[in-house]
Design an enzyme around this catalytic site. Structure first.
Site, mmCIF file in Angstrom:
data_model
loop_
_atom_site.group_PDB
_atom_site.id
_atom_site.type_symbol
_atom_site.label_atom_id
_atom_site.label_comp_id
_atom_site.label_asym_id
_atom_site.label_seq_id
_atom_site.Cartn_x
_atom_site.Cartn_y
_atom_site.Cartn_z
ATOM 1 C CE1 TYR A 47 41.247 35.008 49.096
ATOM 2 C CE2 TYR A 47 42.094 33.777 50.978
ATOM 3 C CZ TYR A 47 42.125 34.084 49.624
ATOM 4 O OH TYR A 47 43.036 33.477 48.809
ATOM 5 C CE LYS A 102 43.560 58.766 28.408
ATOM 6 N NZ LYS A 102 43.787 59.846 27.444
#
Length: 398
Positions: A47, A102
Site C-alpha cells: 500500500y 460460475k
C-alpha cells in the site's frame, strides 16, 4: 426496496438441513491475498507509499495495468437475473448463487479469477452502460442468464464498445460443446457435418448460437423451430434475430412443426423445454443423432431416444454424453486472457470446439462423443487452441 429478514419468513436452521443450502451458507467465494503483509516494510510496498509508484507508472503507460494488477486474469460474470437456469426471471438477488457458482468453476477448471455481478436493471441501454463503466476493472466479460432477444443486442453492443473479450456463455458455451459432440457423432457414423440435416428446437440464446456455429462449421442444412413452429423466410411476426436466421437456414423450406421436420432428419438438437415424441425420433434417418438438452427434463427421454438413435446426448450428468458448458467457457477465457485478446472471434469458438472434440480421440463410442467436465485434458486443450487462433486472427496482444 425494503428487505425482509430471513427469519421473518423462513427458518434458516430448517433450510440448512438440505445439503444444498448447507453448502451455500455464507456463499461459495472469498478474496485472498497473493502477497504477505507481515510487517511495516511489506505494508509500505503493498500500500502507501510503494503503491503510488505503481499507480504513476500505469497512469503513464495504461497497458501496465495488465502486468501489475489482477485485471488480466479476472472476468466479470454479469447477469440481470432474467433467464436463470430453468427458473426464468427471478431477479438479481436470486441469481447470485448461480453467478457465484460460475465464478467458482472459472477458478476450479482454468485458474481464472471471476467476480459475480448481478445488476438491478433490465433495460438494454442501462445494462450496456453499466458494464462499459465496470470494464476497466476486468480482463473479460462473461454475460450470463440474460433473456433473449435482449441478450443478443447487449452482447453485440458491448463487443463493439469494449476491447476485451465479451462472451455470452448461454449462447456460445453451449454452441461450442454441441459442435464438438456433433463432430464426433458424425465421425462415429462415418459422415461429415456437410452430410447432415439438422433440426433445432428452440430459438432463444442457445438455439440461435448453436445454429450459427453449425452453419459456420459447414452443416449440410439446418432448420430451427420456435414455439410457433418452423422458422422460414416470409413467416410473419419474426423479430430481427429470427428474420436473419430464416434467411440463412431451412433450405428445405419446412413450415410445419418440429416433429414434421424431423422426418428423415439426421440430427435433432433440443434447446426449447418442449417435448418430442418417440415416434418423431423413430421417423429420423438411420444412424440419427439426438441431443435432447433441456434440463432437467429432456425433450425426449434418453432411453426412448436410444431405441432409435445411434448417439444420444443430454444436459444431465446421470446419462452419457453430457453437454455441459463447463467444458468450454473456462478454457475459452483462459486462452483469451493468456494472449490478452481484444475479442473472442467466431474462429476462436470453432477452434475451441475442434480441440474439445479431439480430446475424445480413439476412445470414440456411442456413449462417449464428448469428454467429462472432470477430464483434466479439456481446459489445457481448449486454452491452447483458443490462444493460437487469437494470434492467427490478429486479436492477440501478447
Amino acid at each position: 426496496m425494503a428487505v425482509t429478514p430471513a427469519s421473518a419468513s423462513v427458518s434458516v436452521e430448517k433450510l440448512d438441513l438440505d445439503p444444498a443450502f448447507a453448502l451455500h451458507r455464507g456463499g461459495k467465494l472469498e478474496v485472498r491475498s497473493t502477497v504477505p503483509v507481515r510487517d511495516a516494510d511489506d505494508l509500505s510496498l503493498a500500500y502507501t507509499p510503494g503503491v503510488a509508484r505503481v499507480c504513476t507508472a500505469i497512469a503513464e503507460t495504461p497497458a501496465l495495468v495488465n502486468d501489475y494488477t489482477w485485471v488480466s486474469n479476472v472476468v466479470a460474470v454479469v447477469s440481470d437475473g432474467t433467464a436463470v437456469l430453468g427458473l426464468g426471471d427471478i431477479g438479481p438477488s436470486a441469481a447470485m448463487p448461480v453467478m457465484e457458482g460460475k465464478a467458482l468453476l472459472f477458478k476450479q477448471f482454468a485458474n481464472v479469477d471471476a467476480v459475480p455481478i448481478c445488476l438491478d436493471c433490465t433495460d438494454v441501454d442501462a445494462l450496456v452502460e453499466t458494464v462499459v463503466r465496470l470494464a476497466p476493472s476486468f480482463g473479460g466479460i462473461n454475460l450470463e442468464d440474460i433473456s433473449a432477444p435482449r441478450c443478443f443486442e447487449v452482447e453485440d453492443r458491448l463487443r463493439g464498445l469494449l476491447d476485451i473479450p465479451v462472451f455470452h456463455d448461454d449462447q456460445h458455451g453451449t454452441a461450442i460443446v454441441v459442435l464438438a459432440a456433433l463432430q464426433n457423432a458424425a465421425r462415429l457414423t462415418g459422415r461429415s457435418l456437410g452430410d447432415l440435416r439438422a433440426v433445432v428446437a428452440g430459438a432463444g440464446a442457445s438455439g440461435v448460437a448453436v445454429s450459427r456455429i453449425l452453419l459456420e462449421a459447414g452443416i449440410g442444412d439446418i432448420a430451427v423451430a420456435d414455439s410457433k413452429g418452423m422458422i422460414y423466410a416470409g413467416r410473419e411476426g419474426l423479430n430481427p434475430v429470427k428474420e436473419a436466421l430464416a434467411r440463412d437456414t431451412n433450405r428445405a423450406g419446412h413450415t410445419g412443426s418440429t416433429e414434421d421436420a424431423l422426418a428423415g432428419a439426421d440430427v435433432f438438437v433440443g434447446l426449447s423445454g418442449s417435448t418430442v415424441s418417440e415416434a418423431a425420433i423413430a421417423s429420423m434417418a438411420p444412424d440419427s443423432i439426438v441431443f435432447a438438452l433441456s434440463n432437467p427434463t429432456p425433450e425426449v427421454h434418453p432411453e426412448a431416444a436410444a431405441r432409435h438413435a445411434k448417439v444420444v446426448a443430454t444436459g444431465r450428468s446421470d446419462f452419457p454424453n453430457q453437454i455441459n458448458n463447463v467444458l468450454a467457457f473456462p478454457g475459452v477465457f483462459r486462452g483469451a486472457l493468456d494472449v490478452r485478446a481484444s475479442a473472442i472471434t467466431e474462429n476462436m469458438k470453432v477452434a475451441a470446439a475442434n480441440a474439445l472434440a479431439g480430446v475424445v480421440g480413439d476412445d470414440l463410442s456411442p456413449t462417449y462423443v464428448i469428454p467429462s467436465p472432470f477430464d483434466e485434458r479439456v481446459a489445457p486443450a481448449v486454452t491452447a487452441a483458443v490462444a493460437a487462433q487469437a494470434r492467427a486472427d490478429g486479436v492477440a496482444r501478447v
